[in-house]
Motif scaffolding. Structure first.
Motif, PDB file in Angstrom:
ATOM      1  N   MET A  35       0.851  -1.202   0.000  1.00 53.66           N
ATOM      2  CA  MET A  35       0.000   0.000   0.000  1.00 53.66           C
ATOM      3  C   MET A  35       0.877   1.238   0.000  1.00 53.66           C
ATOM      4  SD  MET A  35      -3.123  -0.845   2.652  1.00 53.66           S
ATOM      5  CE  MET A  35      -3.839  -2.490   2.817  1.00 53.66           C
ATOM      6  N   ARG A  36       0.468   2.239  -0.765  1.00 49.61           N
ATOM      7  CA  ARG A  36       1.122   3.544  -0.761  1.00 49.61           C
ATOM      8  C   ARG A  36       0.072   4.594  -0.414  1.00 49.61           C
ATOM      9  NH1 ARG A  36       5.989   2.971  -4.097  1.00 49.61           N
ATOM     10  NH2 ARG A  36       6.731   0.962  -3.332  1.00 49.61           N
ATOM     11  N   PRO A  37       0.009   4.981   0.845  1.00 44.74           N
ATOM     12  CA  PRO A  37      -1.001   5.971   1.250  1.00 44.74           C
ATOM     13  C   PRO A  37      -0.820   7.290   0.496  1.00 44.74           C
ATOM     14  CG  PRO A  37      -0.011   4.921   3.176  1.00 44.74           C
ATOM     15  CD  PRO A  37       0.804   4.510   1.991  1.00 44.74           C
ATOM     16  N   VAL A  38      -1.898   7.859   0.039  1.00 42.61           N
ATOM     17  CA  VAL A  38      -1.887   9.146  -0.660  1.00 42.61           C
ATOM     18  C   VAL A  38      -2.394  10.247   0.273  1.00 42.61           C
ATOM     19  CG1 VAL A  38      -2.855  10.434  -2.604  1.00 42.61           C
ATOM     20  CG2 VAL A  38      -2.223   8.022  -2.908  1.00 42.61           C
ATOM     21  N   SER A  39      -3.535  10.010   0.879  1.00 40.31           N
ATOM     22  CA  SER A  39      -4.101  10.999   1.817  1.00 40.31           C
ATOM     23  C   SER A  39      -5.104  10.288   2.711  1.00 40.31           C
ATOM     24  CB  SER A  39      -4.781  12.139   1.054  1.00 40.31           C
ATOM     25  OG  SER A  39      -5.800  11.631   0.225  1.00 40.31           O
ATOM     26  N   GLY A  40      -5.380  10.888   3.835  1.00 41.30           N
ATOM     27  CA  GLY A  40      -6.361  10.307   4.757  1.00 41.30           C
ATOM     28  C   GLY A  40      -5.861   9.018   5.387  1.00 41.30           C
ATOM     29  N   SER A  41      -4.617   9.013   5.839  1.00 37.61           N
ATOM     30  CA  SER A  41      -4.059   7.802   6.450  1.00 37.61           C
ATOM     31  C   SER A  41      -4.529   7.644   7.899  1.00 37.61           C
ATOM     32  CB  SER A  41      -2.528   7.863   6.425  1.00 37.61           C
ATOM     33  OG  SER A  41      -2.084   7.793   5.098  1.00 37.61           O
ATOM     34  N   ILE A  42      -4.257   6.469   8.432  1.00 40.29           N
ATOM     35  CA  ILE A  42      -4.573   6.202   9.843  1.00 40.29           C
ATOM     36  C   ILE A  42      -3.892   7.256  10.705  1.00 40.29           C
ATOM     37  CG2 ILE A  42      -4.204   4.556  11.738  1.00 40.29           C
ATOM     38  CD1 ILE A  42      -4.459   2.296   9.794  1.00 40.29           C
ATOM     39  N   PRO A  43      -4.614   7.834  11.679  1.00 38.72           N
ATOM     40  CA  PRO A  43      -3.999   8.864  12.531  1.00 38.72           C
ATOM     41  C   PRO A  43      -2.709   8.354  13.179  1.00 38.72           C
ATOM     42  CG  PRO A  43      -6.359   8.711  12.968  1.00 38.72           C
ATOM     43  CD  PRO A  43      -6.028   7.593  12.027  1.00 38.72           C
ATOM     44  N   GLU A  44      -1.716   9.226  13.249  1.00 34.86           N
ATOM     45  CA  GLU A  44      -0.444   8.843  13.879  1.00 34.86           C
ATOM     46  C   GLU A  44      -0.614   8.761  15.390  1.00 34.86           C
ATOM     47  OE1 GLU A  44       2.832   8.909  12.152  1.00 34.86           O
ATOM     48  OE2 GLU A  44       1.840   9.086  10.198  1.00 34.86           O
ATOM     49  N   THR A  45      -1.498   9.579  15.921  1.00 37.87           N
ATOM     50  CA  THR A  45      -1.745   9.554  17.370  1.00 37.87           C
ATOM     51  C   THR A  45      -3.253   9.482  17.616  1.00 37.87           C
ATOM     52  OG1 THR A  45      -1.755  11.971  17.368  1.00 37.87           O
ATOM     53  CG2 THR A  45       0.311  10.891  17.966  1.00 37.87           C
ATOM     54  N   TRP A  46      -3.617   8.717  18.629  1.00 40.23           N
ATOM     55  CA  TRP A  46      -5.043   8.581  18.990  1.00 40.23           C
ATOM     56  C   TRP A  46      -5.356   9.677  19.996  1.00 40.23           C
ATOM     57  CZ3 TRP A  46      -7.362   5.533  15.712  1.00 40.23           C
ATOM     58  CH2 TRP A  46      -6.712   4.405  15.195  1.00 40.23           C
ATOM     59  N   ASP A  47      -5.596  10.882  19.493  1.00 38.58           N
ATOM     60  CA  ASP A  47      -5.771  12.022  20.395  1.00 38.58           C
ATOM     61  C   ASP A  47      -7.208  12.547  20.379  1.00 38.58           C
ATOM     62  OD1 ASP A  47      -5.847  13.068  17.880  1.00 38.58           O
ATOM     63  OD2 ASP A  47      -4.127  14.415  18.123  1.00 38.58           O
ATOM     64  N   ASP A  48      -8.134  11.716  19.878  1.00 39.04           N
ATOM     65  CA  ASP A  48      -9.561  12.057  19.887  1.00 39.04           C
ATOM     66  C   ASP A  48      -9.895  13.271  19.037  1.00 39.04           C
ATOM     67  OD1 ASP A  48      -9.765   9.981  21.630  1.00 39.04           O
ATOM     68  OD2 ASP A  48     -10.228  11.200  23.391  1.00 39.04           O
ATOM     69  N   ARG A  49      -8.933  13.722  18.218  1.00 36.96           N
ATOM     70  CA  ARG A  49      -9.200  14.901  17.404  1.00 36.96           C
ATOM     71  C   ARG A  49     -10.222  14.569  16.323  1.00 36.96           C
ATOM     72  NH1 ARG A  49      -3.859  17.258  15.099  1.00 36.96           N
ATOM     73  NH2 ARG A  49      -3.671  14.989  15.069  1.00 36.96           N
ATOM     74  N   LEU A  50     -11.193  15.449  16.128  1.00 39.63           N
ATOM     75  CA  LEU A  50     -12.136  15.261  15.031  1.00 39.63           C
ATOM     76  C   LEU A  50     -11.430  15.609  13.728  1.00 39.63           C
ATOM     77  CD1 LEU A  50     -15.649  16.667  16.027  1.00 39.63           C
ATOM     78  CD2 LEU A  50     -14.906  14.298  15.853  1.00 39.63           C
ATOM     79  N   GLY A  51     -11.452  14.708  12.760  1.00 43.25           N
ATOM     80  CA  GLY A  51     -10.898  15.006  11.449  1.00 43.25           C
ATOM     81  C   GLY A  51     -11.805  15.961  10.701  1.00 43.25           C
ATOM     82  N   THR A  52     -11.392  16.349   9.512  1.00 44.83           N
ATOM     83  CA  THR A  52     -12.218  17.263   8.728  1.00 44.83           C
ATOM     84  C   THR A  52     -13.075  16.506   7.720  1.00 44.83           C
ATOM     85  OG1 THR A  52     -10.352  17.547   7.236  1.00 44.83           O
ATOM     86  CG2 THR A  52     -10.660  19.217   8.944  1.00 44.83           C
ATOM     87  N   ASP A  53     -12.631  15.348   7.296  1.00 45.19           N
ATOM     88  CA  ASP A  53     -13.486  14.503   6.465  1.00 45.19           C
ATOM     89  C   ASP A  53     -13.054  13.060   6.624  1.00 45.19           C
ATOM     90  OD1 ASP A  53     -11.639  13.533   4.449  1.00 45.19           O
ATOM     91  OD2 ASP A  53     -11.758  15.485   3.495  1.00 45.19           O
ATOM     92  N   SER A  54     -13.727  12.157   5.937  1.00 47.43           N
ATOM     93  CA  SER A  54     -13.508  10.726   6.149  1.00 47.43           C
ATOM     94  C   SER A  54     -12.975  10.053   4.894  1.00 47.43           C
ATOM     95  CB  SER A  54     -14.827  10.074   6.558  1.00 47.43           C
ATOM     96  OG  SER A  54     -15.773  10.220   5.509  1.00 47.43           O
ATOM     97  N   THR A  55     -12.260  10.806   4.050  1.00 45.40           N
ATOM     98  CA  THR A  55     -11.801  10.249   2.778  1.00 45.40           C
ATOM     99  C   THR A  55     -10.349   9.774   2.859  1.00 45.40           C
ATOM    100  OG1 THR A  55     -13.290  11.712   1.576  1.00 45.40           O
ATOM    101  CG2 THR A  55     -11.494  10.715   0.307  1.00 45.40           C
TER     102      THR A  55
END
Lengths: 276, 276
Positions: B154-174
């Motif tokens: 796999m070569r992630p382009v964007s929207g990868s698994i969060p590096e830290t589980w800090d409960d931050r709300l992302g901006t989208d789910s793509t």
């Protein structure tokens, strides 16, 4: 009795539960071109599942495959809870109709999942588009084309059926419309499911050419609870539908249905045959 | 033999065709957290359909419902052509595994449609997003987390698994990523289907909180022909996945898979359980 409830009338046949069997009859009110409106056929399958004495929870997802057009007359819905877990239940279902020789034939196959849901962290990533309210929009009367259209009140917002079949390529395949039962009827899972199939074929919009088309398989995901459907009542739904790919006789469609309060009640996907 | 082909190895059981039965065995190479990777389970169902002597055409759509996790060991796939038309065929299928008491239990239900397709007017409404080529992107090694991840590059382009589980709300789910079998293997319908289920749970991206999640039901539509898959060969696929709604324990996901030439090969949808 509302025509939709009449179309979903089912009588248990025998006492078997493997599968449970229900007798129904096609409704002239929901007739499409060469069979019933697919949304009403899907709703009949779901209605049979919801009537099953062993039902657990409320609808989460359903896939209905239109293997053949139903003919006018009686049919049987067969439903089986194939697996029941602690909070989810997996269903298989079929509609069977006798052919001219009196032999039972599968005309519809289906699977569904019902689930007991509890309140959790929730978030919508698909806000309702900003559109004029239904009262600000004119009704459009295409009721006479097919009987089932007369059972819905629709207020087209954008991406309507082309006024002229001039083979013009459209710019996109998105339709938005307000819809509700005609006469109004309180929303439930079966009528929400039916509404997920009300969009005219995307190929007509993308390429203003009259093209025979028919749904092969539809999958609807229910995001709303029975309480949220009750809160919607007989109100309007905003429906939105788009295609992603038209290829060699089949296109896909993805749809969203919000209530007037902007709650995303269901999302739905289908693969559709087109003759070109 | 490629690990994917080994995972799909099936032996006919008996000569019944109502339904036809195939014996298989779970693959340690495609193990997920508490059962096989769902994409490989779906591929096993499709492989059994494609092995059926009465098969008509090529895959158009498939819905697979994960009723229970498979346990390590043997299983049986049961497939039935419920209705065969002139150019489409409707399938029902199940995976059955014996429980501890030796009783057969349904662990997976499925329906599928195969179709004989011919070339028609075609058009894509979902062009491939402009992204860097796979060679320009670093590989990311999350192979060790679960066995099946080691079967894909796999070569992630964007929207990868969060590096830290800090409960931050992302901006989208793509999420966008390039993916191919590891080692590379020529693409076919079964491996394309498996690839439609490779995305990590959208809820992790939208809300950087570690949350158990699992697919309940997946539906994949095939837009490509066998020839187009052959032309893709062992090349990369660009995968894109987004959620629309996270609500009370379940979210949906819609995904697209293009080949490097920008041909949309498949679109896919699923409803996923999450614990929150």
């Amino acid at each position: 009795m509302h025509a939709f409830d009449a179309a979903l009338r089912l009588e248990p046949v025998g006492t078997d539960r493997l599968p449970a069997r229900f007798a129904g009859h096609t409704s002239a009110d929901y007739w499409n071109m060469v069979g019933p409106f697919g949304g009403s056929t899907a709703a009949v399958v779901l209605a049979a599942i919801l009537r099953h004495p062993d039902l657990l929870g409320a609808p989460l997802s359903i896939t209905v495959n239109y293997a053949a057009a139903l003919t006018q007359g009686p049919f049987e819905v067969q439903v089986l809870p194939a697996r029941t877990n602690r909070s989810t239940q997996h269903w298989t279902a079929a509609i069977v109709q006798n052919n001219e020789d009196g032999q039972p034939q599968v005309v519809t196959t289906a699977t569904a999942v019902t689930a007991v849901r509890r309140e959790t962290w929730s978030l919508s990533d698909r806000p309702m588009p900003q559109v004029p309210a239904p009262a600000e929009l004119p009704a459009r009367g295409f009721e006479r084309a097919m009987a089932w259209l007369g059972q819905y009140e629709m207020r087209p917002v954008s991406g309507s059926i082309p006024e002229t079949w001039d083979d013009r390529l459209g710019t996109d395949s998105t339709t938005r419309l307000w819809i509700r039962d005609q006469p109004p009827r309180p929303l439930d899972f079966c009528s929400l499911l039916a509404c997920s199939d009300v969009f005219f074929p995307r190929v007509w919009l993308r390429r203003a050419t009259y093209t025979p088309a028919g749904t092969v398989s539809i999958t609807t995901y229910f995001h709303a609870s029975a309480q949220e459907l009750q809160a919607t009542g007989p109100g309007w739904l905003l429906g939105q539908a788009s295609a992603q790919e038209f290829r060699n006789g089949f296109f896909d469609q993805s749809a969203q249905l919000w209530n007037e309060a902007g709650v995303l009640l269901a999302t739905s996907h289908q693969i559709v045959y087109y003759k070109a």
